[in-house]
Design a protein around this motif. Structure first.
Motif, PDB file in Angstrom:
ATOM      1  N   MET A   1       0.882  -1.173   0.002  1.00 49.47           N
ATOM      2  CA  MET A   1      -0.048   0.078  -0.006  1.00 49.47           C
ATOM      3  C   MET A   1       0.854   1.258  -0.072  1.00 49.47           C
ATOM      4  SD  MET A   1      -2.813   1.296   2.909  1.00 49.47           S
ATOM      5  CE  MET A   1      -3.792  -0.242   2.739  1.00 49.47           C
ATOM      6  N   LYS A   2       0.444   2.296  -0.645  1.00 49.41           N
ATOM      7  CA  LYS A   2       1.398   3.481  -0.940  1.00 49.41           C
ATOM      8  C   LYS A   2       0.206   4.697  -0.549  1.00 49.41           C
ATOM      9  CE  LYS A   2       4.030   6.160  -4.107  1.00 49.41           C
ATOM     10  NZ  LYS A   2       4.551   6.434  -5.383  1.00 49.41           N
ATOM     11  N   VAL A   3       0.675   5.348   0.454  1.00 46.88           N
ATOM     12  CA  VAL A   3       0.093   6.619   0.931  1.00 46.88           C
ATOM     13  C   VAL A   3       0.928   7.861   0.730  1.00 46.88           C
ATOM     14  CG1 VAL A   3      -0.867   7.950   2.888  1.00 46.88           C
ATOM     15  CG2 VAL A   3      -0.991   5.286   2.856  1.00 46.88           C
ATOM     16  N   GLU A   4       0.312   8.850  -0.273  1.00 48.72           N
ATOM     17  CA  GLU A   4       0.809  10.117  -0.496  1.00 48.72           C
ATOM     18  C   GLU A   4       0.220  11.108   0.218  1.00 48.72           C
ATOM     19  OE1 GLU A   4       0.752   9.920  -4.571  1.00 48.72           O
ATOM     20  OE2 GLU A   4       2.581   8.753  -5.043  1.00 48.72           O
ATOM     21  N   PHE A   5       0.915  11.875   0.706  1.00 52.58           N
ATOM     22  CA  PHE A   5       0.402  13.163   1.618  1.00 52.58           C
ATOM     23  C   PHE A   5       0.465  14.444   0.563  1.00 52.58           C
ATOM     24  CE2 PHE A   5       1.681  10.449   4.946  1.00 52.58           C
ATOM     25  CZ  PHE A   5       0.506  10.464   5.457  1.00 52.58           C
TER      26      PHE A   5
ATOM     27  N   ASP B   1       2.686  27.873   0.073  1.00 56.31           N
ATOM     28  CA  ASP B   1       3.620  28.766  -0.789  1.00 56.31           C
ATOM     29  C   ASP B   1       5.052  28.662  -0.341  1.00 56.31           C
ATOM     30  OD1 ASP B   1       3.556  29.918   1.747  1.00 56.31           O
ATOM     31  OD2 ASP B   1       2.738  31.847   1.144  1.00 56.31           O
ATOM     32  N   LYS B   2       5.522  27.600   0.482  1.00 57.14           N
ATOM     33  CA  LYS B   2       7.000  27.336   0.922  1.00 57.14           C
ATOM     34  C   LYS B   2       7.769  26.755  -0.225  1.00 57.14           C
ATOM     35  CE  LYS B   2       5.782  28.669   4.940  1.00 57.14           C
ATOM     36  NZ  LYS B   2       5.973  30.145   5.498  1.00 57.14           N
ATOM     37  N   VAL B   3       7.109  26.011  -1.294  1.00 61.47           N
ATOM     38  CA  VAL B   3       7.955  25.459  -2.435  1.00 61.47           C
ATOM     39  C   VAL B   3       6.982  25.541  -3.498  1.00 61.47           C
ATOM     40  CG1 VAL B   3       9.143  23.733  -0.978  1.00 61.47           C
ATOM     41  CG2 VAL B   3       6.707  23.194  -1.883  1.00 61.47           C
ATOM     42  N   GLU B   4       7.622  25.403  -4.697  1.00 62.40           N
ATOM     43  CA  GLU B   4       6.817  25.508  -6.147  1.00 62.40           C
ATOM     44  C   GLU B   4       5.586  24.617  -6.074  1.00 62.40           C
ATOM     45  OE1 GLU B   4       9.240  25.803  -9.575  1.00 62.40           O
ATOM     46  OE2 GLU B   4      10.739  26.945  -8.386  1.00 62.40           O
ATOM     47  N   ALA B   5       4.596  24.790  -6.942  1.00 63.28           N
ATOM     48  CA  ALA B   5       3.593  23.762  -7.076  1.00 63.28           C
ATOM     49  C   ALA B   5       4.200  22.306  -7.679  1.00 63.28           C
ATOM     50  CB  ALA B   5       2.805  24.058  -8.203  1.00 63.28           C
ATOM     51  N   GLY B   6       4.083  20.987  -7.233  1.00 68.59           N
ATOM     52  CA  GLY B   6       4.481  19.938  -7.559  1.00 68.59           C
ATOM     53  C   GLY B   6       5.717  19.537  -7.009  1.00 68.59           C
ATOM     54  N   ARG B   7       6.432  20.221  -6.239  1.00 68.05           N
ATOM     55  CA  ARG B   7       7.659  19.844  -5.329  1.00 68.05           C
ATOM     56  C   ARG B   7       7.157  19.480  -4.088  1.00 68.05           C
ATOM     57  NH1 ARG B   7      12.063  20.539  -8.456  1.00 68.05           N
ATOM     58  NH2 ARG B   7      12.099  22.157  -9.731  1.00 68.05           N
ATOM     59  N   ILE B   8       8.099  18.731  -3.541  1.00 69.11           N
ATOM     60  CA  ILE B   8       7.815  18.023  -2.301  1.00 69.11           C
ATOM     61  C   ILE B   8       8.433  19.094  -1.015  1.00 69.11           C
ATOM     62  CG2 ILE B   8       8.864  16.249  -0.606  1.00 69.11           C
ATOM     63  CD1 ILE B   8       7.264  15.427  -3.289  1.00 69.11           C
ATOM     64  N   TYR B   9       7.226  19.029  -0.266  1.00 72.98           N
ATOM     65  CA  TYR B   9       7.447  20.182   1.214  1.00 72.98           C
ATOM     66  C   TYR B   9       7.830  19.169   2.149  1.00 72.98           C
ATOM     67  CZ  TYR B   9       6.227  23.337   4.765  1.00 72.98           C
ATOM     68  OH  TYR B   9       6.254  24.254   5.659  1.00 72.98           O
ATOM     69  N   ARG B  10       8.842  19.668   2.842  1.00 72.34           N
ATOM     70  CA  ARG B  10       9.332  18.797   4.144  1.00 72.34           C
ATOM     71  C   ARG B  10       9.077  19.864   5.353  1.00 72.34           C
ATOM     72  NH1 ARG B  10      11.383  16.335   0.048  1.00 72.34           N
ATOM     73  NH2 ARG B  10      12.237  14.055  -0.100  1.00 72.34           N
TER      74      ARG B  10
ATOM     75  N   SER C   1      12.513  14.854  11.162  1.00 72.27           N
ATOM     76  CA  SER C   1      11.492  14.207  10.865  1.00 72.27           C
ATOM     77  C   SER C   1      11.579  13.987   9.257  1.00 72.27           C
ATOM     78  CB  SER C   1      10.348  15.111  10.743  1.00 72.27           C
ATOM     79  OG  SER C   1       9.045  14.783  10.255  1.00 72.27           O
ATOM     80  N   GLY C   2      11.047  12.709   8.801  1.00 70.83           N
ATOM     81  CA  GLY C   2      11.111  12.431   7.343  1.00 70.83           C
ATOM     82  C   GLY C   2       9.853  12.695   6.643  1.00 70.83           C
ATOM     83  N   PHE C   3       8.879  13.481   7.448  1.00 71.11           N
ATOM     84  CA  PHE C   3       7.610  13.618   6.621  1.00 71.11           C
ATOM     85  C   PHE C   3       7.875  14.598   5.693  1.00 71.11           C
ATOM     86  CE2 PHE C   3       3.558  16.167   6.361  1.00 71.11           C
ATOM     87  CZ  PHE C   3       2.971  15.297   6.044  1.00 71.11           C
TER      88      PHE C   3
END
Length: 131
Positions: free
Chosen positions: A1-5, A10-19, A26-28
């Motif tokens: 099972m794969k869960v995507e959040f 506005d902290k990162v560009e659209a489509g980018r990963i925000y940490r 934290s690896g979230f």
């Protein structure tokens, strides 16, 4: 099972990963999808019953699923970004097969959506990032 959040930031560009916890151990992470916040206000509850992965019988859960107006906005934004046939197909399939009468029923549901007056829906485009 794969869960995507997903998130809308506005902290990162659209489509980018925000940490959000970067540098804290934290690896979230979540994918920045403009408009994702609409689903927090426009959703339906769907009960799903399925066989447990441990063969321990059936389990029922209630899931929040994007309401039709939030879904349409997210699919349109995805199509504008990716120009993928899949996004157009998903949108048409969903509207044609919308419960209770297809496109007219979807329009009635959209007209009563709690996000129908959201600026992103009224203007028809995502807000510009403020990096």
């Amino acid at each position: 099972m794969k869960v995507e959040f997903l998130c809308d930031t506005d902290k990162v560009e659209a489509g980018r990963i925000y940490r959000p916890g970067q540098g804290t151990g934290s690896g979230f992470a979540a994918c920045n999808i403009p408009g994702a916040q609409l689903v927090t206000r426009d959703f339906i509850i769907v009960e799903v019953e399925a066989e447990r992965l441990d063969n321990g019988g059936l389990s029922k859960v209630n899931l929040r699923v994007a309401g039709i107006l939030a879904y349409v906005v997210l699919k349109v934004l995805a199509f504008q970004d990716r120009h993928g046939n899949k996004d157009a197909y998903d949108l048409i399939y969903t509207l044609v097969n919308y419960p209770g009468g297809g496109p007219p029923a979807a329009a009635r549901a959209a007209a009563t959506s709690p996000v129908r007056r959201d600026p992103q829906i009224v203007t028809g485009h995502r807000p510009m990032p403020s990096f």
